[in-house]
Design a protein around this motif. Structure first.
Motif, mmCIF file in Angstrom:
data_model
loop_
_atom_site.group_PDB
_atom_site.id
_atom_site.type_symbol
_atom_site.label_atom_id
_atom_site.label_comp_id
_atom_site.label_asym_id
_atom_site.label_seq_id
_atom_site.Cartn_x
_atom_site.Cartn_y
_atom_site.Cartn_z
ATOM 1 N N ASN A 6 19.566 7.511 -4.755
ATOM 2 C CA ASN A 6 20.762 6.905 -5.340
ATOM 3 C C ASN A 6 21.284 7.720 -6.521
ATOM 4 O O ASN A 6 22.499 7.831 -6.727
ATOM 5 N N TYR A 7 20.373 8.272 -7.303
ATOM 6 C CA TYR A 7 20.773 9.092 -8.455
ATOM 7 C C TYR A 7 21.515 10.335 -7.985
ATOM 8 O O TYR A 7 22.552 10.718 -8.544
ATOM 9 N N TYR A 8 21.010 10.939 -6.905
ATOM 10 C CA TYR A 8 21.688 12.107 -6.346
ATOM 11 C C TYR A 8 23.044 11.727 -5.756
ATOM 12 O O TYR A 8 24.064 12.388 -6.003
ATOM 13 N N ALA A 9 23.084 10.654 -4.988
ATOM 14 C CA ALA A 9 24.344 10.237 -4.360
ATOM 15 C C ALA A 9 25.384 9.867 -5.414
ATOM 16 O O ALA A 9 26.565 10.215 -5.288
ATOM 17 N N PHE A 10 24.960 9.171 -6.456
ATOM 18 C CA PHE A 10 25.877 8.762 -7.519
ATOM 19 C C PHE A 10 26.326 9.958 -8.356
ATOM 20 O O PHE A 10 27.490 10.045 -8.764
ATOM 21 N N GLY A 11 25.424 10.892 -8.605
ATOM 22 C CA GLY A 11 25.714 11.964 -9.550
ATOM 23 C C GLY A 11 26.253 13.242 -8.966
ATOM 24 O O GLY A 11 26.665 14.129 -9.717
ATOM 25 N N ARG A 12 26.283 13.365 -7.630
ATOM 26 C CA ARG A 12 26.702 14.633 -7.041
ATOM 27 C C ARG A 12 28.093 15.029 -7.513
ATOM 28 O O ARG A 12 29.053 14.264 -7.369
ATOM 29 N N TYR A 13 28.182 16.217 -8.103
ATOM 30 C CA TYR A 13 29.396 16.841 -8.652
ATOM 31 C C TYR A 13 29.840 16.210 -9.976
ATOM 32 O O TYR A 13 30.845 16.631 -10.546
ATOM 33 N N ARG A 14 29.094 15.237 -10.486
ATOM 34 C CA ARG A 14 29.474 14.580 -11.737
ATOM 35 C C ARG A 14 28.596 15.079 -12.883
ATOM 36 O O ARG A 14 27.589 15.754 -12.681
ATOM 37 N N ASP A 15 28.967 14.703 -14.117
ATOM 38 C CA ASP A 15 28.193 14.997 -15.319
ATOM 39 C C ASP A 15 27.582 13.680 -15.796
ATOM 40 O O ASP A 15 28.315 12.773 -16.216
ATOM 41 N N LEU A 16 26.249 13.588 -15.736
ATOM 42 C CA LEU A 16 25.577 12.339 -16.066
ATOM 43 C C LEU A 16 24.865 12.433 -17.419
ATOM 44 O O LEU A 16 24.609 13.520 -17.929
ATOM 45 N N VAL A 17 24.534 11.261 -17.965
ATOM 46 C CA VAL A 17 23.789 11.158 -19.219
ATOM 47 C C VAL A 17 22.581 10.256 -18.966
ATOM 48 O O VAL A 17 22.440 9.651 -17.904
ATOM 49 N N GLY A 18 21.707 10.166 -19.968
ATOM 50 C CA GLY A 18 20.495 9.390 -19.815
ATOM 51 C C GLY A 18 20.738 7.942 -19.445
ATOM 52 O O GLY A 18 19.990 7.352 -18.646
ATOM 53 N N ASP A 19 21.765 7.328 -20.013
ATOM 54 C CA ASP A 19 22.060 5.930 -19.695
ATOM 55 C C ASP A 19 22.411 5.749 -18.220
ATOM 56 O O ASP A 19 22.140 4.691 -17.631
ATOM 57 N N ASP A 20 23.028 6.769 -17.609
ATOM 58 C CA ASP A 20 23.307 6.688 -16.167
ATOM 59 C C ASP A 20 22.000 6.635 -15.376
ATOM 60 O O ASP A 20 21.860 5.860 -14.428
ATOM 61 N N LEU A 21 21.041 7.469 -15.771
ATOM 62 C CA LEU A 21 19.753 7.479 -15.089
ATOM 63 C C LEU A 21 19.075 6.114 -15.197
ATOM 64 O O LEU A 21 18.554 5.592 -14.214
#
Length: 541
Positions: free
Chosen positions: A499-514
């Protein structure tokens, strides 16, 4: 990841039976397994069925083919249509997000004898924040002292009009003044001419990924890279911190044409889509990237290569002829890592992936989109260190390249994931004793820091990690993901990774997203775990 201190590398090489990144030596008589390891014991002593189950399901899907999107899907946008060649067929529709990404067109000529790249660049820049931009900001990474080279912008226009410019931080930050502020949602066309120069045979003194040595001319970050736009407005204008990885950039699309002397072989992000002779001694090649965070450019002379295919992705291993067995091993490890990580995280969506042997000297490996660099010392030894480093860098194709984060602020997000991938890799090939050894190595590294009273939260930026960057970012970072796995269980941990990969692909994530994705995966509250590991230096071992 990169080892940025030669002394650290030398110390590790003395300590390790085979030089593995960031891990203590294997023990002949392992101590009793500590509590941190016990909850995941089954995960590393029982054969994993993840890869087999994934590949069986994948084969079933291929047996029932569905219509594959083609470039015709983007017939009204030739730039995007060309990018289809860089994608696996099942992921062509990812390009429907193209409006969210900047577009670079680069035309350059290489002069290897002078270690010089002369080029022109066009980039379409859209204000993706809620506030106007008074200027456009770029990074000229080769001007950082660690690179030992130079990148100069010789001319620049915005919408065809010459504009004023300025620099800061040893010319590593460059900006163009706008005649009128760029409003949210508005786009301008920037054109620049530039000249980049790399050192030669300088890997013992400077950043080996920007250097010509041992058959590899590596030109990482050879062009001006647009700074990342901050969600709250403005640009990321921080000075570049040497500790950790240099580049912080957002996903973009690249169309790059290179003129190169015929005796050199180009190695780049993306795939080649055209080649032709310019003169009897010069060849012209064109590449498209697919959605990538930067464009790597390298050229080899005298290196051998071997290739294979995993799930539609072509893998190429480039190596010195004297290291043929290690070059083939690097290919095999890449194949295994790609299969394991495809199953664990979700499929790598791009058509090509290359591994290159080079003179890195002050670090063991370095990741770029679609390309990883591995130090020649590891090929010469052809031991476990080569396998571990290749697996780590391949994992970065997911964690950094596809799922982005702030490497200068929250380096633990990608480095912790890539370090824990070493354990997942060895589990995936059935080397459970090695997986446990890797885990115990991370634990030893972190425990030594804690016993010296130097533990800090994972959220600590690299600029504040003097002398403890590797034990915290790699060691504690990997242990956090192991603790998360133990806390939520194997099924939820697998959901989290995918889910983390699917949600974050091509995006810029931060710790709160994880944290949010992990809590959704387990349906549980992870505030205490996150607080103890990431936000504070609470006792966790």
């Amino acid at each position: 990841m990169r080892f940025w201190l030669l002394m650290l590398l030398l110390v590790l090489m003395l300590l390790l039976t085979s030089c593995t990144p960031f891990v203590a030596a294997q023990r002949r008589d392992p101590p009793p397994v500590p509590d941190l390891l016990a909850p995941a014991a089954l995960a590393v002593v029982q054969p994993s069925t993840v890869v087999a189950e994934y590949e069986t399901a994948s084969a079933d899907r291929q047996a029932k083919p569905t219509p594959t999107p083609t470039a015709a899907l983007f017939a009204d946008d030739p730039f995007v249509a060309a990018q289809v060649a860089a994608m696996l067929p099942a992921y062509v529709t990812d390009l429907e997000q193209a409006a969210a990404w900047e577009r670079y067109t680069i035309v350059a000529a290489l002069s290897p004898g002078e270690q010089r790249v002369r080029g022109r660049m066009q980039v379409l820049v859209t204000n993706r924040t809620a506030t106007p931009h008074p200027r456009l900001v770029f990074h000229l990474y080769p001007n950082h002292p660690d690179f030992g080279g130079r990148l100069d912008v010789t001319s620049a226009t915005i919408n065809g009009v010459p504009v004023a410019s300025g620099t800061a931080y040893d010319d590593s930050l460059f900006w163009l003044e706008l005649a009128q502020p760029l409003l949210p949602g508005a786009t301008v066309e920037v054109e620049m001419s530039f000249v980049a120069r790399t050192p030669r045979n300088a890997s013992a003194r400077t950043f080996g990924a920007f250097n010509q040595e041992a058959g590899l001319w590596s030109m990482a970050n050879f062009y001006p890279i647009l700074a990342r736009q901050r969600p709250e407005g403005g640009w990321d204008e921080r000075p570049i911190e040497s500790r950790g990885d240099f580049v912080v950039s957002s996903t973009a699309l690249y169309d790059v044409t290179i003129d190169v002397p015929v005796e050199w072989t180009l190695v780049t992000t993306g795939v080649g889509v055209a080649r032709e002779a310019v003169t009897p001694g010069v060849r012209r090649e064109r590449f498209v990237s697919g959605p990538q965070r930067e464009f790597y450019l390298g050229a080899t002379r005298g290196l051998a290569q071997v290739s294979s295919d995993v799930a539609g992705t072509r893998i190429i291993s480039h190596y010195q002829p004297a290291h043929a067995e290690a070059g083939k091993r690097a290919l095999q490890v890449t194949e295994q890592a790609l299969r394991i990580f495809n199953a664990r995280y979700g499929q790598y969506p791009l058509a090509e992936l290359e591994v290159i042997e080079g003179a890195m000297t002050t670090f063991l490996g370095m990741e770029y989109p679609g390309v990883v660099l591995i130090d020649q010392q590891l090929y010469a030894r052809n031991a476990r260190g080569l396998e571990t480093t290749v697996a780590h860098e391949i994992a970065h194709q997911w964690w950094y390249s596809l799922v982005g984060n702030d490497a200068q602020g929250e380096a633990w997000l990608d480095e912790g994931m890539a370090s824990y991938a070493q354990i997942l890799y060895y589990e995936g090939i059935g080397a459970f004793d090695v997986a446990l050894s890797e885990l115990e190595g991370f634990r030893d590294m972190y425990r030594q820091v804690r016993e010296r009273g130097r533990d800090v939260p994972l959220a600590t930026p690299p600029s504040e990690l003097r002398g403890i960057y590797v034990p915290i970012v790699y060691g504690k970072g990997a242990l956090f993901f192991h603790a998360l796995r133990a806390e939520i269980g194997e099924a939820a941990f697998t959901r989290f990774l995918q889910n983390y990969y699917a949600f974050g692909r091509y995006r810029d994530l931060v710790g709160d997203d994880l944290l949010r994705v992990a809590e959704e995966a387990c349906g549980c509250d992870l505030d205490r775990l996150y607080r103890d590991w990431v936000l504070t230096a609470a006792p966790v071992l």
